[in-house]
Design a protein around this motif. Structure first.
Motif, PDB file in Angstrom:
ATOM      1  N   ASP A 164      -8.057  -9.132   1.395  1.00 20.56           N
ATOM      2  CA  ASP A 164      -8.285  -8.483   2.686  1.00 20.56           C
ATOM      3  C   ASP A 164      -7.712  -9.261   3.866  1.00 20.56           C
ATOM      4  O   ASP A 164      -7.544  -8.709   4.950  1.00 20.56           O
ATOM      5  CB  ASP A 164      -9.792  -8.286   2.917  1.00 20.56           C
ATOM      6  CG  ASP A 164     -10.400  -7.316   1.911  1.00 20.56           C
ATOM      7  OD1 ASP A 164      -9.641  -6.561   1.289  1.00 20.56           O
ATOM      8  OD2 ASP A 164     -11.634  -7.324   1.749  1.00 20.56           O
ATOM      9  N   GLN A 165      -7.436 -10.554   3.667  1.00 21.35           N
ATOM     10  CA  GLN A 165      -6.838 -11.375   4.733  1.00 21.35           C
ATOM     11  C   GLN A 165      -5.320 -11.453   4.614  1.00 21.35           C
ATOM     12  O   GLN A 165      -4.667 -12.148   5.392  1.00 21.35           O
ATOM     13  CB  GLN A 165      -7.426 -12.790   4.702  1.00 21.35           C
ATOM     14  CG  GLN A 165      -8.871 -12.894   5.167  1.00 21.35           C
ATOM     15  CD  GLN A 165      -9.865 -12.362   4.159  1.00 21.35           C
ATOM     16  OE1 GLN A 165      -9.787 -12.689   2.971  1.00 21.35           O
ATOM     17  NE2 GLN A 165     -10.798 -11.549   4.600  1.00 21.35           N
ATOM     18  N   GLY A 166      -4.758 -10.751   3.629  1.00 17.42           N
ATOM     19  CA  GLY A 166      -3.312 -10.756   3.454  1.00 17.42           C
ATOM     20  C   GLY A 166      -2.786 -11.938   2.672  1.00 17.42           C
ATOM     21  O   GLY A 166      -1.575 -12.169   2.630  1.00 17.42           O
ATOM     22  N   GLY A 189      -0.691  -5.751   7.516  1.00 19.27           N
ATOM     23  CA  GLY A 189      -1.316  -5.025   8.607  1.00 19.27           C
ATOM     24  C   GLY A 189      -2.836  -5.106   8.570  1.00 19.27           C
ATOM     25  O   GLY A 189      -3.423  -5.787   7.730  1.00 19.27           O
ATOM     26  N   SER A 190      -3.479  -4.381   9.456  1.00 18.69           N
ATOM     27  CA  SER A 190      -4.939  -4.450   9.587  1.00 18.69           C
ATOM     28  C   SER A 190      -5.677  -3.808   8.415  1.00 18.69           C
ATOM     29  O   SER A 190      -6.883  -4.024   8.256  1.00 18.69           O
ATOM     30  CB  SER A 190      -5.376  -3.789  10.898  1.00 18.69           C
ATOM     31  OG  SER A 190      -4.946  -2.437  10.953  1.00 18.69           O
ATOM     32  N   HIS A 191      -4.982  -3.036   7.599  1.00 14.81           N
ATOM     33  CA  HIS A 191      -5.613  -2.377   6.449  1.00 14.81           C
ATOM     34  C   HIS A 191      -5.078  -2.920   5.125  1.00 14.81           C
ATOM     35  O   HIS A 191      -5.126  -2.240   4.102  1.00 14.81           O
ATOM     36  CB  HIS A 191      -5.399  -0.866   6.520  1.00 14.81           C
ATOM     37  CG  HIS A 191      -6.064  -0.205   7.696  1.00 14.81           C
ATOM     38  ND1 HIS A 191      -7.395   0.126   7.711  1.00 14.81           N
ATOM     39  CD2 HIS A 191      -5.570   0.138   8.915  1.00 14.81           C
ATOM     40  CE1 HIS A 191      -7.706   0.673   8.878  1.00 14.81           C
ATOM     41  NE2 HIS A 191      -6.615   0.689   9.627  1.00 14.81           N
ATOM     42  N   GLN A 238      -5.960  -2.181   1.077  1.00 12.02           N
ATOM     43  CA  GLN A 238      -6.636  -0.889   0.953  1.00 12.02           C
ATOM     44  C   GLN A 238      -5.697   0.121   0.308  1.00 12.02           C
ATOM     45  O   GLN A 238      -4.473   0.002   0.381  1.00 12.02           O
ATOM     46  CB  GLN A 238      -7.087  -0.385   2.324  1.00 12.02           C
ATOM     47  CG  GLN A 238      -8.176  -1.228   2.967  1.00 12.02           C
ATOM     48  CD  GLN A 238      -8.701  -0.607   4.246  1.00 12.02           C
ATOM     49  OE1 GLN A 238      -8.688   0.607   4.422  1.00 12.02           O
ATOM     50  NE2 GLN A 238      -9.178  -1.449   5.155  1.00 12.02           N
ATOM     51  N   PHE A 241      -6.171   6.349   9.005  1.00  8.93           N
ATOM     52  CA  PHE A 241      -5.406   5.254   9.602  1.00  8.93           C
ATOM     53  C   PHE A 241      -3.920   5.462   9.345  1.00  8.93           C
ATOM     54  O   PHE A 241      -3.518   6.312   8.545  1.00  8.93           O
ATOM     55  CB  PHE A 241      -5.862   3.893   9.055  1.00  8.93           C
ATOM     56  CG  PHE A 241      -5.820   3.773   7.553  1.00  8.93           C
ATOM     57  CD1 PHE A 241      -4.649   3.460   6.882  1.00  8.93           C
ATOM     58  CD2 PHE A 241      -6.973   3.978   6.798  1.00  8.93           C
ATOM     59  CE1 PHE A 241      -4.602   3.348   5.505  1.00  8.93           C
ATOM     60  CE2 PHE A 241      -6.945   3.857   5.407  1.00  8.93           C
ATOM     61  CZ  PHE A 241      -5.756   3.549   4.770  1.00  8.93           C
ATOM     62  N   THR A 254       0.136   3.253   9.334  1.00 10.64           N
ATOM     63  CA  THR A 254       0.823   1.970   9.306  1.00 10.64           C
ATOM     64  C   THR A 254       2.319   2.231   9.211  1.00 10.64           C
ATOM     65  O   THR A 254       2.750   3.369   9.035  1.00 10.64           O
ATOM     66  CB  THR A 254       0.341   1.113   8.115  1.00 10.64           C
ATOM     67  OG1 THR A 254       0.867  -0.212   8.244  1.00 10.64           O
ATOM     68  CG2 THR A 254       0.816   1.695   6.790  1.00 10.64           C
ATOM     69  N   HIS A 262       4.923  -1.484   5.138  1.00  9.35           N
ATOM     70  CA  HIS A 262       3.651  -1.986   4.616  1.00  9.35           C
ATOM     71  C   HIS A 262       3.097  -1.125   3.480  1.00  9.35           C
ATOM     72  O   HIS A 262       2.027  -1.429   2.951  1.00  9.35           O
ATOM     73  CB  HIS A 262       2.615  -2.065   5.730  1.00  9.35           C
ATOM     74  CG  HIS A 262       2.956  -3.058   6.796  1.00  9.35           C
ATOM     75  ND1 HIS A 262       2.235  -3.167   7.974  1.00  9.35           N
ATOM     76  CD2 HIS A 262       3.942  -3.992   6.872  1.00  9.35           C
ATOM     77  CE1 HIS A 262       2.762  -4.119   8.731  1.00  9.35           C
ATOM     78  NE2 HIS A 262       3.795  -4.637   8.078  1.00  9.35           N
TER      79      HIS A 262
END
Length: 235
Positions: free
Chosen positions: A99-101, A180-182, A185, A209, A211, A215
């Motif tokens: 989740d943090q990339g 990105g922020s997702h 997912q 959402f 993107t 991504h």
């Protein structure tokens, strides 16, 4: 030239303790970009805890106990990146994002360890009217299939790299987000918005959402579905 990097300066996509040692291994030039890959040394020592020291990890590799995408690898600074399959002592792991990339290892079933997903990054017509595909892990694949487009994902067997399925980047299919922020997912594409000029194309999802296209990594269609299990990630 010193092929080492201070641990505090190692890419944040590499999930290793920052203050255990002063130096961190730098991936050798390979199929994945330096800032988007993890060395086999880090995987053996830091990710899986199979050794305490670099020398022990090097011995494991020298004995031919490690495979990447079905091929024995002995180089401790070999670069492992997204979707690569690592086999050690008949255990299988696939590199994904958290989740943090950050790049992390997910335990993989032996049955699925023989396939890999490759995103199409480039497509050109080669001599003989063949189609030359460039993938996200630096491979070049020749094919007769002209329907393949940039952004699609090829499901291939490893290590022989034979195309088994093609997951099209199109509405209704499922995609995994690699940044990105997702990040980490999975969503179902509802619309692809093509921008004019140099602006990045946008991909909109039924989950609410959006993107940029870069991504998006396709993982599912009506014919094929690839599950990513967060509960199988090595902590």
């Amino acid at each position: 030239m010193i092929n080492r990097t201070k641990r505090l300066m190692v890419s944040r996509q590499v999930k290793i303790p920052r203050k255990t040692f002063f130096w961190g291994p730098t991936p050798n030039p390979g199929m994945h970009p330096k800032d988007q890959s993890v060395t086999l040394l880090s995987i053996i020592r830091d990710y899986l805890g199979l050794s305490d020291k670099e020398r022990e990890a090097a011995r494991i590799l020298a004995n031919g106990l490690v495979k990447v995408d079905g091929k024995v690898v002995r180089q401790k600074k070999f670069a492992v990146g997204f979707m690569d399959v690592v086999e050690i002592n008949n255990e299988f792991f696939r590199m994904i994002y958290n989740d943090q990339g950050a790049l992390v290892l997910m335990r993989e079933d032996k049955e699925r360890s023989g396939i890999k997903l490759l995103k199409v990054k480039t497509k050109v017509v080669a001599p003989g009217n063949k189609i030359q595909i460039g993938t996200h892990d630096g491979r070049t694949i020749m094919t007769d299939d002209k329907s393949i487009k940039v952004g699609d994902v090829l499901v291939v067997s490893i290590p022989d790299i034979q195309i088994k399925e093609i997951i099209k980047m199109q509405p209704g299919n499922k995609a995994y987000l690699t940044a990105g922020s997702h990040v980490n997912q999975i969503g179902t594409i509802s619309k692809i918005e093509v921008k004019e000029g140099s602006s990045a194309n946008l991909v909109h999802f039924q989950e609410g959402f959006s993107t940029i296209k870069d991504h998006v990594f396709m993982v599912g269609s009506s014919k094929f579905s690839f599950a990513i299990s967060p509960e199988e990630v090595i902590p």
